[in-house]
Design an enzyme around this catalytic site. Structure first.
Site, PDB file in Angstrom:
ATOM      1  N   PHE B 188      34.905  33.728  36.963  1.00 48.05           N
ATOM      2  CA  PHE B 188      36.110  34.292  36.332  1.00 48.05           C
ATOM      3  C   PHE B 188      37.201  34.380  37.393  1.00 48.05           C
ATOM      4  CE2 PHE B 188      39.190  37.412  35.135  1.00 48.05           C
ATOM      5  CZ  PHE B 188      39.335  37.259  33.768  1.00 48.05           C
ATOM      6  N   ASP B 294      37.559  34.209  46.063  1.00 49.02           N
ATOM      7  CA  ASP B 294      38.270  35.119  45.164  1.00 49.02           C
ATOM      8  C   ASP B 294      37.649  36.509  45.291  1.00 49.02           C
ATOM      9  OD1 ASP B 294      38.963  36.676  42.980  1.00 49.02           O
ATOM     10  OD2 ASP B 294      38.921  35.036  41.539  1.00 49.02           O
ATOM     11  N   LYS B 323      43.405  44.130  42.437  1.00 52.67           N
ATOM     12  CA  LYS B 323      42.659  45.320  41.996  1.00 52.67           C
ATOM     13  C   LYS B 323      42.723  46.507  42.957  1.00 52.67           C
ATOM     14  CE  LYS B 323      39.638  43.372  38.579  1.00 52.67           C
ATOM     15  NZ  LYS B 323      39.099  43.941  37.368  1.00 52.67           N
ATOM     16  N   THR B 348      60.912  35.106  42.187  1.00 49.15           N
ATOM     17  CA  THR B 348      61.912  36.141  42.448  1.00 49.15           C
ATOM     18  C   THR B 348      61.388  37.234  43.372  1.00 49.15           C
ATOM     19  OG1 THR B 348      62.902  35.798  40.285  1.00 49.15           O
ATOM     20  CG2 THR B 348      63.430  37.874  41.394  1.00 49.15           C
TER      21      THR B 348
END
Lengths: 472, 471
Positions: B188, B294, B323, B348
């Site tokens: 995931f 990850d 997280k 931005t």
């Protein structure tokens, strides 16, 4: 009567002050050097001292004070260190929002609904609901997901189950689970830089190069002749030509087109404007072909053009299906009105945070301030004044300022200059003379001051621009 | 003194349940909220003002011990006094009302905030950071970094060709890349379009969204208990590495990068051995493929190390986080990963100084109070207790895993229905827990979870299991 800036930024400088020979000066350069060891600084204009910046003035690390008509790439609407926003930043609600950041989809807090309703109160006409993201690109991609869920579940029957073929193929990234659906965007459009949004973005090769992309269609965005007065017929034909291209894509593209996404003013792509006939034409075509219309208000929204949402001036009927926002709102996401744009099952449109109460709180406060303090009528007036002054400059320097545009859209104005090199020189000279400005498109100069920019700031801007252009 | 006693002298001594959860007040508020916001995934309405430390309070005044912590994203307990202080500083107010476009106009204190905060815990060898907004965003920006890096190397100093410049505007090759990102089965990595193309956890995460045809390699399916399946698990590692080598050798398009979680969390808390991770590192190196680890869910100290992959002794090329750090982004070393020219990796905001500030405060607390030591001690105690429970309820508690990985502990139950019933039952008894994968229960407490909390958790789990096995 005092202006908003006078009232809330009584200590705002009366003009720019440049104290070093270059910007960045020695302190700024040293700071960039150390920062560059850990963070990419190749886009850095200068290092900013935000604690000293105030109202329409940005202060750099060397103490240079610049009038800011760029405002963090059009994302600071209320001026620096706005005292009314500082109150919100120091509120107990904000402090809790920061230290107890929830997974909003699972555990929304007791005060979340009120925060969210404070935003929905100012939703574009016809929109009822909101879903939150964390950046403009994120907002646009979430909007695309909502559209794709809706497209497939309409086909499937809204509450019908997935087929076994769908559930198997999806784990291999293959249709029918991952369908071949497309979204149409326009030439010169900018919708973000993540993978789907970069597939929609067509502003510059550099924004997209070397990224895998979805094979999605484009149609041309109108390229109007200026001044608009006197070119009505030509521009009307241009609308018709572009709309015919859109319809052609719907008829002939290899995969179904689930949505059309468009900016009310293409900003990064060069501040390209279109008119009500064009936008209504898009609405009519999307209805005819069963596609959704997404209006991307990331740069134009939240008052920047003198009204809360720029597309509202076109009175698109029925209203667009989704309207995305970010930047000046400080919060990001999309508004919508059809409950069927919420998937039938939980955990489809989902992620850990689903937004951030810290941003949502700030968003509500910003919009309340804009409305309660009547900032937009004042901004419209400032915009007309600014435009007339720029028109005079255009007449004085017709070889330098071209295609001045944005009349009647607050201070959301732009003009073209003869070449990218001239533009770079112009922007650099403006900066060293005390005005911070940004570019857009190939040769565009865009004005993106905050909503608290007043006539007195125009009167500072114009003489500096005149002096700089004369020197070029 | 346990850290919770220091931070939260007024922390509840135990869960306190007044109504079912969600109770009438939560239900009424959810019904109202659902007219503006999708609430189908809501557990209950939380009252963060009255939550404290390891306890979350709901709208009905129920107090639950929280071992889920906003899907593993609250590191230091609710209303942590040190974070409250950080949130009330002048720096924070300045960051909130003057949010910069960081790449263009970084604040004068950004370097210091990064240096003292995020970079002070960067994994060995990764000394630069690119800040982002969410875990998905961090992963996608890492993909972009890898894709641009590989294309730049291939171009060998030559400028973009006219064909590239023209084709990219039509989303066609060669300007649009046909390179791919490899991920692992059950992984995931987020839910935007690029990250979702690397996510293979569940159909519901992916259905109806167009995807890139990117390859996967198998993630090992480990058998438990480990000590009873040494040979089989070794063979499984070898099979998966062989398959990875095969995909890396034969996939028809260039693989720019591989992305992997140190523990596949959403996909079911799937662990793999150090040997497997070292093999992945060697193979990616051999094939000129960049390795992205990850750490969005695993990182931030919950595993007893700052980053879970540090348990395996590997050095990735990029490492993403979000997280528990509250700030998202990725660490890297090679400057070419920032793009060969400016404005390629750009947006931005490029992050958010208010998040960098809170990350700095969290990191300071972790270091100052040696929280990882506490996590390891508490986790060992917790794992021991759960082993006893597994022995006692061997039909309900399966594949207990995560020994030596701090709080990164999970177990399976016989079916999704039983698991869901168990989670609901625990919640009624005052313990908030989350699921993962099809049948997994995952523990994701904060770093302030202590032995006394373990005793409460174990008590609730045991009582719920006992009721379930009596029915």
């Amino acid at each position: 009567m005092s202006t908003y800036a006078e009232k809330y930024f009584p200590e705002e400088p009366s003009g720019p002050k440049v104290v070093t020979e270059t910007i960045p000066g020695p302190k700024g350069k040293a700071a960039i050097k150390s920062l560059s060891e850990v963070f990419d600084t190749r886009c850095t204009f200068f290092i900013t001292d935000y604690s000293k910046s105030i109202g329409n003035y940005i202060v750099d690390a060397d103490g240079n004070v610049l009038l800011d008509a760029y405002c963090q790439v059009a994302s600071i609407g209320m001026g620096y260190n706005n005292p009314n926003l500082i109150k919100v930043a120091k509120s107990d609600k904000m402090v809790r929002a920061i230290v107890d950041r929830p997974a909003l989809g699972n555990f929304a807090g007791v005060d979340y609904e009120e925060m969210q309703r404070d935003v929905i109160k100012y939703a574009p006409k016809g929109q009822k609901y909101v879903w939150n993201g964390l950046s403009g690109a994120d907002a646009n991609e979430l909007a695309l997901k909502a559209v794709f869920f809706n497209y497939q579940s309409t086909k499937r029957g809204f509450d019908n189950p997935f087929t076994p073929e769908e559930e198997v193929s999806v784990m291999q990234n293959l249709p029918p689970g991952n369908p071949e659906l497309a979204v149409l965007s326009f030439t010169r459009a900018f919708h973000g830089r993540l993978f789907a949004t970069a597939s929609l973005t067509r502003s510059k090769p550099l924004h997209k190069m070397d990224m895998p992309a979805f094979h999605w269609p484009t149609a041309e965005f109108p390229g109007y002749k200026y001044p608009l007065e006197g070119n009505e017929e030509v521009n009307k034909k241009e609308d018709e030509r572009c709309l015919a291209l859109v319809e052609d894509r719907f008829k002939n593209w290899g995969s179904p087109i689930a949505a059309v996404i468009v900016e009310p003013i293409q900003s990064e792509g060069g501040d390209n404007h279109a008119d009500a006939a064009f936008f209504q034409g898009l609405r009519d075509i999307t209805l005819k072909y069963g596609a959704k219309l997404i209006i991307d208000e990331v740069q134009t929204g939240c008052g920047g053009t003198g009204i809360m949402w720029d597309h509202e001036r076109y009175n698109i009927t029925p209203p667009p299906d989704l309207v995305t926002f970010s930047k000046k709102m400080q919060s990001s996401g999309y508004f919508f009105h059809d409950p069927k744009l919420v998937p039938n099952l939980p955990y489809r449109q989902f992620n850990t945070w689903c937004g951030d109460p810290k941003n949502i709180l700030m968003s509500g406060a910003i919009m309340k301030e804009i409305n309660e303090k009547d900032l937009l009528p004042a901004l419209r007036e400032t915009g007309l004044y600014f435009y007339s002054k720029l028109e005079e400059l255009q007449k004085e320097f017709p070889g330098f300022i071209r295609n001045l545009r944005g009349k009647g859209k607050g201070c959301f104005m732009a003009f073209d200059v003869p070449s990218p090199e001239k533009r770079a020189e112009f922007l650099a000279k403006m900066r060293i003379n005390g005005v911070n400005l940004g570019d857009c498109g190939e040769v565009g100069v865009r004005l993106r001051p905050g909503l608290v920019f007043g006539k007195k700031h125009v009167d500072i801007f114009i003489p500096i621009a005149r002096k700089v252009i004369a020197s070029l | 003194m346990p850290i919770a006693d220091k931070y939260f002298p007024d922390e509840p001594k135990a869960p306190h349940m007044i109504t079912p959860c969600p109770g009438p007040a939560s239900k009424a508020k959810l019904a109202e909220l659902s007219t503006a916001f999708d609430t189908k995934a809501a557990f209950f309405i939380a009252d963060f003002y009255n939550s404290l430390g390891n306890y979350i309070c709901d709208a009905d005044g129920n107090l639950l011990l929280d071992a889920y912590c906003q899907i593993s994203s609250i590191a230091l307990g609710y209303n942590n006094p040190e974070l409250l202080k950080a949130a009330q500083t002048k720096e924070m107010a300045t960051a909130l009302v003057n949010r910069p476009a960081l790449a263009c106009f970084p604040s004068s204190d950004y370097y210091e905030i990064l240096k003292e905060g995020l970079l002070s815990v960067a994994p060995e060898g990764l000394d630069r950071v690119c800040t982002a907004h969410t875990g998905s965003d961090a992963n996608e920006m890492a993909f972009k970094a890898c894709l641009m890096y590989q294309a730049t190397k291939k171009r060998a100093g030559k400028p973009f060709t006219q064909l590239e410049l023209d084709s990219v505007m039509k989303n066609e090759t060669p300007g649009a890349s046909d390179m791919v990102i490899l991920s692992f089965t059950n992984g995931f990595h987020g839910r935007l379009f690029g990250s979702l193309s690397t996510t293979h956890s569940k159909p519901i995460h992916k259905l109806d969204i167009p995807a890139f045809p990117w390859p996967t390699a198998p993630f090992p399916t480990v058998k438990y208990p480990l000590e009873d399946h040494v040979e089989e698990n070794k063979a499984e590692d070898e099979r998966c590495l062989k398959e990875l080598d095969h995909v890396l050798s034969t996939f028809p398009h260039q693989i720019a990068a591989a992305i992997i979680e140190p523990v596949q969390s959403e996909g079911g808390d799937n662990h793999a051995s150090a040997t497997f991770f070292q093999g992945v590192r060697e193979l990616t190196k051999k094939h000129g493929v960049l390795l992205i680890v990850d750490e969005v869910q695993c990182g931030g100290g919950g595993s007893g190390k700052m980053w879970l992959h540090q348990h395996y002794g590997i050095r990735p090329d990029l490492m993403t986080f979000s997280k528990k750090m509250q700030n998202a982004g990725f660490f890297y070393h090679d400057p070419l990963l920032a793009g060969d020219r400016p404005y390629r990796q750009f947006n931005t905001w490029c992050g958010d100084p208010s998040k960098a500030l809170i990350a700095k405060a969290i990191i300071h607390e972790i270091k100052e109070n040696d929280l990882l030591k506490g996590v390891n001690e508490t986790a060992e105690y917790l794992y021991g207790k759960l082993e006893e429970i597994r022995e006692k309820y061997s039909k309900l508690v399966l594949n207990l895993r995560g020994k030596g990985r701090g709080f990164f502990i999970a177990f399976d139950m016989p079916s999704a229905e039983i698991r869901d019933k168990f989670l609901w039952g625990c919640r009624q008894k005052g313990l908030n827990l989350g699921g993962c994968g099809d049948v997994g229960v995952r523990l994701r407490p904060g770093l302030t979870f202590g032995k006394k909390h373990v005793d409460i958790l174990v008590g609730v789990v045991e009582s719920e299991l006992s009721e379930m096995s009596n029915h």
